[in-house]
Structure formats: C-alpha cells, structure tokens
Design an enzyme around this catalytic site. Structure first.
Site, PDB file in Angstrom:
ATOM      1  CB  SER A  12      -5.400  -6.333   3.303  1.00  0.00           C
ATOM      2  OG  SER A  12      -6.318  -5.871   2.329  1.00  0.00           O
ATOM      3  CG  HIS A  54      -3.515  -7.323   7.634  1.00  0.00           C
ATOM      4  ND1 HIS A  54      -3.303  -8.632   7.280  1.00  0.00           N
ATOM      5  CD2 HIS A  54      -4.690  -6.960   7.050  1.00  0.00           C
ATOM      6  CE1 HIS A  54      -4.299  -9.053   6.505  1.00  0.00           C
ATOM      7  NE2 HIS A  54      -5.156  -8.053   6.357  1.00  0.00           N
ATOM      8  CE  LYS A 109      -6.384 -10.795   8.111  1.00  0.00           C
ATOM      9  NZ  LYS A 109      -7.782 -11.083   8.468  1.00  0.00           N
TER      10      LYS A 109
END
Length: 347
Positions: free
Chosen positions: A180, A208, A231
C-alpha cells in the site's frame, strides 16, 4: 501521574515531533471538491476510489434502493438477526468474482484481516509475514498469539528459511499482493511455490489489486484471499474468500465477524452493484483508463499506487503544501505510517 497529565504529555510528544494530525474535510464527490476549512477548490490525487465507482449511478442507485427496502442499518450481527438477502447475494458474487467456493463478508477490510488471522492462525500456528504488510495484518498476527516471523520484503529465500523453523506446527504465510505504500507487487507464484514445499497455507490480501496481480485459485485448497469493497468497488466492507472449510471456520471463530453489527444494507448493495460493473465491458474499460493514467505518470509501474519519495518529513510536508497552493491535494505520508527517512507523497 494523573490521566490529565499523561494525555497532555503524550499529545505534547506527538506535537513536538511534528506529527500531530487531524482530519481535513473535503466537500465533494469524486476527485473534485472544496476544503471546508478554507473553501479552497482542489482536485484530490490521494483517493483509493480507483475506478470512480463511488459515483457510479448503478452503485449509488443500488444503495438508495437498499435503504428504502431494509433501512439505514442491519440492526444486529450476522449470526443473530442482522443478515439480509443482499449480504448473502454479495458473498455469492464475491466468490464468483474471486473464483472460490465460498466467501464471507466483514464490515471493513481491517476487520477481515483481524478475523482471518485470529481464526486460522491461532496460538499453535507459525506465521510468516512480509515486513511491509498492512497494519491490519500486523494486528491480526498479534491477536492470533502465534509465533510470528517477519521476513524481509519479497525475500523468498528468507521466507523459505523461516518456514524451516516451523518445527511441525501449522504454518501460515501472509502477504499483501499490492503493497500500500510502495505500490509494488508480491511474487504470488513464488509465494505459492515456497508454501507448497512446506505445506503452508497462503493468505493473500488483495485490497489494492485492481490492476493485478491475477491469482487463480479454482480447484486449489492452499490459498485464502482477503479483500475490501472500499477501493476497487467504491463501497465499504471486507471479505474472506476461499475453500468453504476455511471460510466457514472463520465465520464461527472470528471475533470481528461474530461480535459486530453486519454491514449496512446500502454498503452491501453498493458492493454487489459494483461487482456487476467491474465484471462488465464497462469495468474493463475503466481498468484500461486507470492503467493509462498510471502509464502517463510512471510508465511500467505495476499498480495505481505511485509513491514520490521525499525522504525527510519536512520535505514531504513542504512539497504537499506547494501542491495544495496549486489546487492539488496530495497529503504527505510520514512516520509512523512509513519508516523514518522514507516520507513521501502517494498518488
């Protein structure tokens, strides 16, 4: 020392280190908005709404419809009376999307990592964790109360050596797939090969991984996948996906699943609608657009997390301030989020 004295001392220590923070309200939808305190118009370059699905009409319409049908909240934990049809529909959609037998929904991705590590890597296990894993993984390993070996970032030889110390215990390897703060990728195939050699379970956090790496887990029983709805999907929530026996055990043992109110119907419905968009031609086009944006900023970079290293904290703060003067909101990332000397901007 009184509580008043202690809190004052601790707050002063943070302030004196130049690390005192507070939230900054951004009044806007999508990347454009105004900072409430100064009324300055800005464009945010720091969001993790990678595909813009927080603003997609199908996603917002699904959230509205869920509120109209079930109300603002679920009113209970899933195992009591908090489960709604949309929760089960979302879990089925997550399992199909991830190519797994089963999935279970958590209120946040942080809660999912806590629950998975606590439930599967309990006291008698041996955990190997990448040194740059997310804070939720670190806290999950602590909650498990199992011995944990932290191996150097992406170092498969060090991981192999660490697993050699498992001494007959159940071994668990846990890693982000996209890290991240640096935006680099785990060597998933390498991790799986090392785990296979030692009979270890691999837990992958794909929070992610909007642009990959792709992980194929059909017909396998050695990988558990953790992810988030907040996300790639633009909603809120977390999940674990994998073989049914692992997921069912998490549902029955994870305290962050058992003892928390279920996700709101609106969040679940938004996530479900977002998966539909993501798996459509429109979703493929959105990912292509994101990939093109990454290429424009840093050609060949493997993820949408693009760090700009500044080094010292003040350099990062000054650079962020200079960008803000130009209407670009890119907050500085600094200790304790990253190691001293590695402060950065993160686009």
């Amino acid at each position: 020392m009184s509580w008043s004295e202690w809190t004052a001392r601790e707050a002063d220590a943070i302030r004196n280190a130049g690390r005192w923070r507070r939230p900054r309200d951004l009044d806007g939808a999508g990347p454009h908005g105004r900072l409430t305190e100064t009324d300055q118009a800005v464009v945010s370059f720091a969001s993790n709404d990678y595909l813009g699905l927080t603003q997609h009409p199908a996603v917002t319409a699904a959230a509205h419809a869920a509120i109209d049908r079930w109300g603002a909240g679920s009113g209970s934990a899933r195992l009591i009376v908090g489960s709604r049809p949309v929760h089960s529909e979302l879990e089925a959609a997550i399992a199909a999307w991830r190519g797994t037998a089963h999935a279970a929904l958590f209120p946040t991705g942080f809660a999912a990592n806590l629950g998975v590590m606590e439930a599967l890597a309990s006291r008698d296990a041996f955990i190997c964790s990448d040194e740059l894993n997310h804070a939720s993984i670190i806290d999950g390993t602590r909650l498990s109360r199992s011995e944990t070996a932290v191996f150097p970032h992406r170092d498969l030889d060090a991981l192999d050596a660490a697993l050699g110390r498992a001494a007959g215990r159940r071994a668990v390897v846990v890693s982000d797939t996209v890290f991240s703060m640096d935006g680099d990728l785990a060597d998933v195939d390498g991790l799986r090969a090392v785990c296979a050699t030692h009979g270890a379970l691999l837990v992958l956090d794909e929070a992610h991984a909007v642009l990959g790496p792709e992980v194929v887990t059909e017909d396998t029983d050695d990988v558990v996948r953790v992810g988030t709805l907040s996300k790639t999907l633009g909603a809120l929530g977390g999940f674990v996906a994998g073989p049914a026996r692992f997921v069912d055990l998490v549902v029955n043992r994870a305290r962050s699943y058992i003892f928390t109110t279920a996700s709101s119907p609106a969040d679940a419905a938004a996530g479900l609608a977002a998966i539909g968009v993501l798996r459509s031609p429109e979703g493929a086009a959105l990912r292509d657009r994101l990939r093109a944006n990454v290429e424009a900023l840093r050609p060949g970079h493997p993820s949408p997390i693009v760090p700009v290293l500044c080094g010292e904290e003040q350099v990062a703060l000054d650079t962020a301030a200079a960008l803000l003067d130009r209407g670009m909101l890119v907050p500085a990332i600094r200790p304790p989020t990253v190691a001293p000397g590695t402060s950065r901007l993160r686009v």
